[in-house]
Design an enzyme around this catalytic site. Sequence first.
Site, PDB file in Angstrom:
ATOM      1  N   LYS A   1       0.868  -1.191   0.000  1.00 51.98           N
ATOM      2  CA  LYS A   1       0.000   0.000   0.000  1.00 51.98           C
ATOM      3  C   LYS A   1       0.896   1.230   0.000  1.00 51.98           C
ATOM      4  O   LYS A   1       1.988   1.206   0.568  1.00 51.98           O
ATOM      5  CB  LYS A   1      -0.882   0.027   1.253  1.00 51.98           C
TER       6      LYS A   1
ATOM      7  N   ASP B   1      -7.032   4.341  -4.443  1.00 50.83           N
ATOM      8  CA  ASP B   1      -7.671   4.202  -3.126  1.00 50.83           C
ATOM      9  C   ASP B   1      -8.282   5.576  -2.843  1.00 50.83           C
ATOM     10  O   ASP B   1      -8.529   6.349  -3.782  1.00 50.83           O
ATOM     11  CB  ASP B   1      -6.641   3.770  -2.061  1.00 50.83           C
TER      12      ASP B   1
END
Length: 451
Positions: free
Chosen positions: A130, A170
Amino acid sequence: MKNDEHVNLEQFMAGVERRNPHETEFIQAVREVSEDIFEFIQDKKKYHEYQILRRIAEPDRVISFRVCWEDDNHNIRVQRGYRVQNNNSIGPYKGGIRFHPSVSQSILKFLAFEQTFKNSLTGLPMGGGKGGADFNPKGKSEHEVMRFCQSFMTELYRHVGDDTDVPAGDIGVGAREIGFMFGQYKRITNKFTGVLTGKGLAFGGSLVRTEATGYGAVYFLQEMLAHRGDEINGKTAVISGAGNVATHAAEKIVQLGGKVLTLSDSTGFIHDPVGIDQEKIEWVKEHKGVRRGNLAEYATEHKGATWHAAEKPWSVPCDMALPCATQNEMNGAEAALLVSNGCMAVSEGANMPVDLDGVHVFKDAGICYAPGKAANAGGVAVSGLEMSQNSARLSWSEEQLQQQLKDIMKGIHSRCVEYGSLDNGKVDYVKGANIAGFVKVADAMIAYGVV
Ligand code: NDP
Ligand code: 2IT
């Protein structure tokens, strides 16, 4: 190799807390997983000997870097960028990029940790990662966003690659930002590869990726209800968020005959008792997503709807809840309120939207409760399919991809049932997802030896 065989959960967590001081979100995510994994590995010596949980809870690497950019008034601005590469045992690191002022190392470490289990659950060959930055895209001009994305990729490019680490979107990162970052990667490396997913359809993107997370969360809800002989048709849903995941979850609920009562953003929620139908969802997509406007205006545009400033939607009675905004947006008291108002199913579109108290409320109540790592895996799953299409230099049809998404969500549900079935006939989806996600990664790590 005898170490830690007799360490209990609290001793393990004390070590995690000592090594990661002040990283509250990361510690929370590790605890939620460890509660189930400790019980599962009790009689499985190899997982202790190889220190698997301890190793998964230590990212392979955390990259942190300065991102300088110039705003429209010629001020030099400095942001902090990150990429957390958690685990690549079963495939290249894979996971989104978040641009939000709250982004911190703790938040990205929790997200990369969760992503490792989620990606394993999809059955596709993807490791967990991430990234992001404490950049706030709100109120920025298109050119400011472009310059930021280019500067971000000017450092990130050396850490990613189609066989190394494949980021996607995201919070705060959608098709526009992916386009700017892909363009910069291509410019620096002179390579046109599938280094990012969520790309535009003209340059290697996949059909169905945009809708995949929200649709997938509803397919998972559908599977949970079907397992109990029930269905979405005729039921009411409370949804938080008004972004990519929330609007597509709402769309699929409506398509399946459900009624969506709420949507929300960081400033409050809208309650529309007659239901947020497809036309109203389109209004939200256009107003919030494209024009980046204020959700409160929904109530002035749509008769009967009300705006609740600085409030969350969990007090609205409903059959089903889909938290689709951000982490820790629901606490134990809010979860208890939902249950006491008759909510019988929760599917997490967001990552870790319910805090640990709330998780225990849902587990104890025995309602259908799907954690994000299972319910929102549809997005990264179609990202995995985008990677396959890019490698083959092919584009698959919408029909094929829609079917694959449904099949993957069904497969995740089955894996949760396999590991999470309880004696009373119900399913603990948190336990099922944690264990099923863990086993594949753990077995690959054991095969590699101590590396
Ligand atoms: P978007 O940026 O499209 O939308 C985010 C939404 O959540 C907005 O409505 C935003 O409100 C709200 N929100 C964000 N931060 C906060 C906050 N701190 N407090 C309250 N509301 C907030 O993001 P996505 O829809 O893509 O992501 C939503 C969630 O889903 C995240 O948890 C993400 O990690 C998760 N997810 C996303 C996937 C994807 O494919 N995009 C895949 C799997 C999970 P506002 O506009 O006011 O900021
Ligand atoms: O949390 C997530 O799964 C995502 N933001 C999507 C990641 C991806 O690589 O598509």
